[in-house]
Design a protein around this motif. Structure first.
Motif, PDB file in Angstrom:
ATOM      1  N   VAL A  78       0.494  -0.750   0.118  1.00 60.74           N
ATOM      2  CA  VAL A  78      -0.046  -0.213  -0.508  1.00 60.74           C
ATOM      3  C   VAL A  78       1.051   1.022  -0.261  1.00 60.74           C
ATOM      4  O   VAL A  78       0.744   2.132  -0.260  1.00 60.74           O
ATOM      5  N   GLY A  79       1.862   1.190   0.608  1.00 61.95           N
ATOM      6  CA  GLY A  79       3.278   1.865   0.863  1.00 61.95           C
ATOM      7  C   GLY A  79       3.062   2.832  -0.265  1.00 61.95           C
ATOM      8  O   GLY A  79       3.965   3.621  -0.899  1.00 61.95           O
ATOM      9  N   LEU A  80       3.360   2.152  -1.087  1.00 58.87           N
ATOM     10  CA  LEU A  80       4.224   1.987  -2.963  1.00 58.87           C
ATOM     11  C   LEU A  80       2.998   2.972  -3.316  1.00 58.87           C
ATOM     12  O   LEU A  80       3.962   3.443  -4.392  1.00 58.87           O
ATOM     13  N   ARG A  81       1.688   3.074  -2.942  1.00 58.34           N
ATOM     14  CA  ARG A  81       0.982   3.513  -3.781  1.00 58.34           C
ATOM     15  C   ARG A  81       0.432   5.605  -3.232  1.00 58.34           C
ATOM     16  O   ARG A  81       0.463   5.583  -4.234  1.00 58.34           O
ATOM     17  N   ILE A  82       0.697   4.717  -1.780  1.00 57.35           N
ATOM     18  CA  ILE A  82       0.080   6.964  -1.435  1.00 57.35           C
ATOM     19  C   ILE A  82       0.802   6.537   0.063  1.00 57.35           C
ATOM     20  O   ILE A  82       2.069   6.179   0.446  1.00 57.35           O
ATOM     21  N   SER A  83      -0.099   7.514   0.270  1.00 55.67           N
ATOM     22  CA  SER A  83       1.187   8.537   1.281  1.00 55.67           C
ATOM     23  C   SER A  83       1.260   8.028   2.659  1.00 55.67           C
ATOM     24  O   SER A  83       0.441   7.317   2.621  1.00 55.67           O
ATOM     25  N   LEU A  84       1.940   8.098   3.335  1.00 51.82           N
ATOM     26  CA  LEU A  84       2.773   7.616   4.391  1.00 51.82           C
ATOM     27  C   LEU A  84       1.298   7.304   6.289  1.00 51.82           C
ATOM     28  O   LEU A  84       0.755   6.621   6.528  1.00 51.82           O
ATOM     29  N   LEU A  85       0.500   8.648   6.029  1.00 52.77           N
ATOM     30  CA  LEU A  85      -0.644   8.654   7.183  1.00 52.77           C
ATOM     31  C   LEU A  85      -1.671   7.390   6.125  1.00 52.77           C
ATOM     32  O   LEU A  85      -2.232   6.664   7.054  1.00 52.77           O
ATOM     33  N   PRO A  86      -2.027   7.557   5.538  1.00 52.25           N
ATOM     34  CA  PRO A  86      -3.266   6.426   5.128  1.00 52.25           C
ATOM     35  C   PRO A  86      -2.702   5.162   4.903  1.00 52.25           C
ATOM     36  O   PRO A  86      -3.443   4.182   5.763  1.00 52.25           O
ATOM     37  N   MET A  87      -1.090   4.333   4.770  1.00 52.55           N
ATOM     38  CA  MET A  87      -0.957   3.225   5.266  1.00 52.55           C
ATOM     39  C   MET A  87      -0.755   2.999   6.280  1.00 52.55           C
ATOM     40  O   MET A  87      -0.931   2.110   6.923  1.00 52.55           O
ATOM     41  N   LEU A  88      -0.561   4.266   7.087  1.00 52.91           N
ATOM     42  CA  LEU A  88      -0.330   3.739   8.631  1.00 52.91           C
ATOM     43  C   LEU A  88      -2.384   3.313   9.025  1.00 52.91           C
ATOM     44  O   LEU A  88      -2.555   2.223   9.644  1.00 52.91           O
ATOM     45  N   GLY A  89      -3.348   4.198   8.952  1.00 55.30           N
ATOM     46  CA  GLY A  89      -4.498   3.448   8.611  1.00 55.30           C
ATOM     47  C   GLY A  89      -4.464   2.266   8.237  1.00 55.30           C
ATOM     48  O   GLY A  89      -5.329   1.361   8.972  1.00 55.30           O
ATOM     49  N   VAL A  90      -4.217   1.803   7.001  1.00 50.72           N
ATOM     50  CA  VAL A  90      -4.533   0.406   5.761  1.00 50.72           C
ATOM     51  C   VAL A  90      -3.973  -0.537   7.340  1.00 50.72           C
ATOM     52  O   VAL A  90      -4.573  -1.380   7.239  1.00 50.72           O
ATOM     53  N   GLY A  91      -2.800  -0.223   7.858  1.00 52.68           N
ATOM     54  CA  GLY A  91      -1.644  -1.525   8.297  1.00 52.68           C
ATOM     55  C   GLY A  91      -2.621  -1.877   9.546  1.00 52.68           C
ATOM     56  O   GLY A  91      -2.951  -2.529  10.302  1.00 52.68           O
ATOM     57  N   TRP A  92      -2.790   0.104  10.385  1.00 52.74           N
ATOM     58  CA  TRP A  92      -4.032  -0.849  11.594  1.00 52.74           C
ATOM     59  C   TRP A  92      -5.055  -1.229  11.487  1.00 52.74           C
ATOM     60  O   TRP A  92      -5.102  -2.679  12.189  1.00 52.74           O
ATOM     61  N   VAL A  93      -6.047  -0.887  10.228  1.00 54.57           N
ATOM     62  CA  VAL A  93      -7.234  -1.622   9.975  1.00 54.57           C
ATOM     63  C   VAL A  93      -6.640  -2.983   9.345  1.00 54.57           C
ATOM     64  O   VAL A  93      -7.406  -4.292  10.192  1.00 54.57           O
ATOM     65  N   VAL A  94      -5.874  -3.589   8.989  1.00 58.28           N
ATOM     66  CA  VAL A  94      -5.712  -4.862   8.463  1.00 58.28           C
ATOM     67  C   VAL A  94      -5.275  -5.449   9.623  1.00 58.28           C
ATOM     68  O   VAL A  94      -5.135  -6.519   9.934  1.00 58.28           O
ATOM     69  N   VAL A  95      -4.040  -5.522  10.742  1.00 60.89           N
ATOM     70  CA  VAL A  95      -3.695  -5.563  11.457  1.00 60.89           C
ATOM     71  C   VAL A  95      -4.946  -6.402  12.689  1.00 60.89           C
ATOM     72  O   VAL A  95      -4.665  -7.621  13.256  1.00 60.89           O
ATOM     73  N   MET A  96      -5.737  -5.147  13.028  1.00 60.96           N
ATOM     74  CA  MET A  96      -7.128  -5.951  13.570  1.00 60.96           C
ATOM     75  C   MET A  96      -7.486  -6.919  13.686  1.00 60.96           C
ATOM     76  O   MET A  96      -8.183  -7.732  13.528  1.00 60.96           O
ATOM     77  N   ILE A  97      -8.110  -6.257  11.972  1.00 60.94           N
ATOM     78  CA  ILE A  97      -8.657  -7.459  11.526  1.00 60.94           C
ATOM     79  C   ILE A  97      -7.905  -9.109  11.363  1.00 60.94           C
ATOM     80  O   ILE A  97      -8.999  -9.699  11.642  1.00 60.94           O
ATOM     81  N   LEU A  98      -6.466  -8.942  10.841  1.00 59.61           N
ATOM     82  CA  LEU A  98      -5.867 -10.626  11.681  1.00 59.61           C
ATOM     83  C   LEU A  98      -6.028 -10.231  12.847  1.00 59.61           C
ATOM     84  O   LEU A  98      -6.398 -11.823  12.678  1.00 59.61           O
ATOM     85  N   ARG A  99      -5.788  -9.847  13.353  1.00 57.91           N
ATOM     86  CA  ARG A  99      -5.476 -10.400  14.785  1.00 57.91           C
ATOM     87  C   ARG A  99      -7.785 -10.966  15.390  1.00 57.91           C
ATOM     88  O   ARG A  99      -7.980 -11.722  16.114  1.00 57.91           O
ATOM     89  N   HIS A 100      -8.335 -10.584  14.531  1.00 57.95           N
ATOM     90  CA  HIS A 100      -9.470 -10.470  15.355  1.00 57.95           C
ATOM     91  C   HIS A 100     -10.565 -12.050  14.512  1.00 57.95           C
ATOM     92  O   HIS A 100     -10.759 -13.274  15.505  1.00 57.95           O
ATOM     93  N   VAL A 101      -9.919 -12.458  13.016  1.00 53.32           N
ATOM     94  CA  VAL A 101     -10.293 -13.893  12.619  1.00 53.32           C
ATOM     95  C   VAL A 101      -9.384 -14.526  13.018  1.00 53.32           C
ATOM     96  O   VAL A 101      -8.726 -15.771  13.040  1.00 53.32           O
ATOM     97  N   ILE A 102      -8.071 -13.973  13.272  1.00 56.29           N
ATOM     98  CA  ILE A 102      -6.727 -15.180  13.864  1.00 56.29           C
ATOM     99  C   ILE A 102      -6.936 -15.848  14.770  1.00 56.29           C
ATOM    100  O   ILE A 102      -6.355 -16.863  15.070  1.00 56.29           O
ATOM    101  N   GLY A 103      -6.341 -14.649  15.727  1.00 54.76           N
ATOM    102  CA  GLY A 103      -7.065 -15.034  17.293  1.00 54.76           C
ATOM    103  C   GLY A 103      -6.044 -14.538  18.286  1.00 54.76           C
ATOM    104  O   GLY A 103      -5.119 -14.142  18.481  1.00 54.76           O
TER     105      GLY A 103
END
Length: 103
Positions: A78-103
């Motif tokens: 994602v960081g290859l396409r968009i700037s730093l702040l949105p990338m951090l937001g996407v990373g935060w959302v992804v890790v929260m989803i993964l932690r909810h799904v994986i456990g």
């Protein structure tokens, strides 16, 4: 409780502060004394940010678990396409989803 701080602890903190100050001021003094920065030194200085980032990210990617590793991969892409702040937001959302799904 004998004392708030032990003498040895205070000496270690003071030594660390002095070493940090000397390395920071030493680099400034070294560069200002040069009329021109040699190409090898300039290349080394340009490589510092990538080296620091690697030393911070690599251990977490290797030992952080599947959720952290996948999140770092997604954040990198994602960081290859968009700037730093949105990338951090996407990373935060992804890790929260993964932690909810994986456990």
């Amino acid at each position: 409780m004998d004392a708030m701080f032990h003498t040895q602890t205070l000496l270690i903190i003071a030594a660390g502060a002095i070493a940090t100050y000397l390395t920071r001021i030493g680099g400034y003094v070294f560069i200002t004394r040069m009329k021109r920065i040699p190409p090898r030194a300039e290349a080394a200085l340009n490589a510092v940010p990538a080296a620091v980032l690697t030393t911070l990210v690599a251990p977490a990617a290797v030992t952080g678990g599947l959720d952290v590793t996948l999140t770092m991969a997604v954040a990198f892409l994602v960081g290859l396409r968009i700037s730093l702040l949105p990338m951090l937001g996407v990373g935060w959302v992804v890790v929260m989803i993964l932690r909810h799904v994986i456990g």
